[in-house]
Write an enzyme that holds these catalytic residues in place. Structure first.
Site, PDB file in Angstrom:
ATOM      1  N   CYS A   6       5.795   0.537   5.943  1.00 57.75           N
ATOM      2  CA  CYS A   6       4.736  -0.341   5.466  1.00 57.75           C
ATOM      3  C   CYS A   6       5.077  -1.791   5.836  1.00 57.75           C
ATOM      4  O   CYS A   6       5.323  -2.088   6.985  1.00 57.75           O
ATOM      5  CB  CYS A   6       4.520  -0.130   3.966  1.00 57.75           C
ATOM      6  N   ILE A   7       5.162  -2.690   4.877  1.00 54.81           N
ATOM      7  CA  ILE A   7       5.458  -4.097   5.129  1.00 54.81           C
ATOM      8  C   ILE A   7       6.969  -4.355   5.265  1.00 54.81           C
ATOM      9  O   ILE A   7       7.385  -5.404   5.764  1.00 54.81           O
ATOM     10  CB  ILE A   7       4.839  -5.001   4.025  1.00 54.81           C
TER      11      ILE A   7
END
Length: 182
Positions: A91-92
Site C-alpha cells: 500500500c503506502i
C-alpha cells in the site's frame, strides 16, 4: 495520529487509541514494541500500509516527501537492509523504504489516476522525488528489487475488489519468503 470512525469515514473527535493495544487486538496474540525488535531474531520484515503507515509510522500524510519516519521504523529498515534480509511493504508503506533507503525500486501501482481507479497515483512522483525508482505494477502483482531485497505491492492504492488486493499482498509475502530462504 487519528482514530477513524470507519462507519463514517471520518476521524473521531473524542476517541484515542494505543497502537500497541490495537496491534495486539488485531493480531490476537503476543506482540512486542518495535523498539525491542532485533534483526538477528528474524528472517524478514513486512510493513503493512494504510493510513497508519502514513500517519503513525511516518509523517507522510502531513508532510509528503518532506516527511520523517518513526525512528524505530527507520532503524529496522536500515538494519534489515544492511543485513541483506528481505523487506516487504504494501500500500503506502513503500514510501518508507523510498525515504529511508533511497535508490530502491518500489511500486505503489500506476502513475496515473485512470478515472479514479488509482486515486493515490501521485505518490509515484513523490517516490521518484525521494530518489527511488517507481515501477508500474497491477494491484495483483508484487515488484521485487532483487539488489536491495525489497518487495512491494500496491494493495489499497487501487480501487478494486478485495480479492485482487489479497492476491497482490499474497504475491508480496510469497516473494519475501522466497528471498528469505536464499
Amino acid at each position: 495520529m487519528h482514530v477513524v470512525d470507519h462507519t463514517k469515514g471520518q476521524p473521531s473527535e473524542t476517541e484515542t487509541r494505543n497502537v500497541l493495544t490495537e496491534s495486539a487486538r488485531i493480531a490476537r496474540g503476543k506482540i512486542t514494541d518495535l523498539a525491542k525488535l532485533r534483526t538477528a531474531d528474524h528472517d524478514a520484515a513486512i510493513f503493512p500500509g494504510g493510513f497508519g503507515a502514513a500517519k503513525n509510522l511516518s509523517t507522510f500524510a502531513v508532510h509528503g516527501k518532506d516527511c520523517t519516519v518513526h525512528r524505530d521504523v527507520e532503524r529496522v529498515l536500515k538494519e534489515f537492509h544492511q543485513a541483506g534480509k528481505p523487506i516487504g511493504l504494501c500500500c503506502i508503506a513503500p514510501v518508507l523504504a523510498a525515504k529511508v533507503l533511497g535508490g530502491v525500486e518500489v511500486t505503489v501501482g500506476h502513475e496515473q489516476e485512470e478515472d479514479g481507479k488509482w486515486p493515490y497515483a501521485g505518490t509515484a512522483e513523490v517516490i521518484k522525488a525521494l530518489g527511488a525508482k517507481h515501477c508500474v505494477k497491477e494491484v495483483t502483482e508484487a515488484h521485487v528489487d532483487q539488489k536491495n531485497k525489497v518487495v512491494t505491492t500496491p494493495a489499497f492504492m487501487c480501487e478494486t475488489a478485495l480479492h485482487h488486493v489479497h492476491e497482490g499482498i499474497g504475491a508480496m509475502v510469497k516473494k519475501v519468503l522466497e528471498l528469505a530462504r536464499k
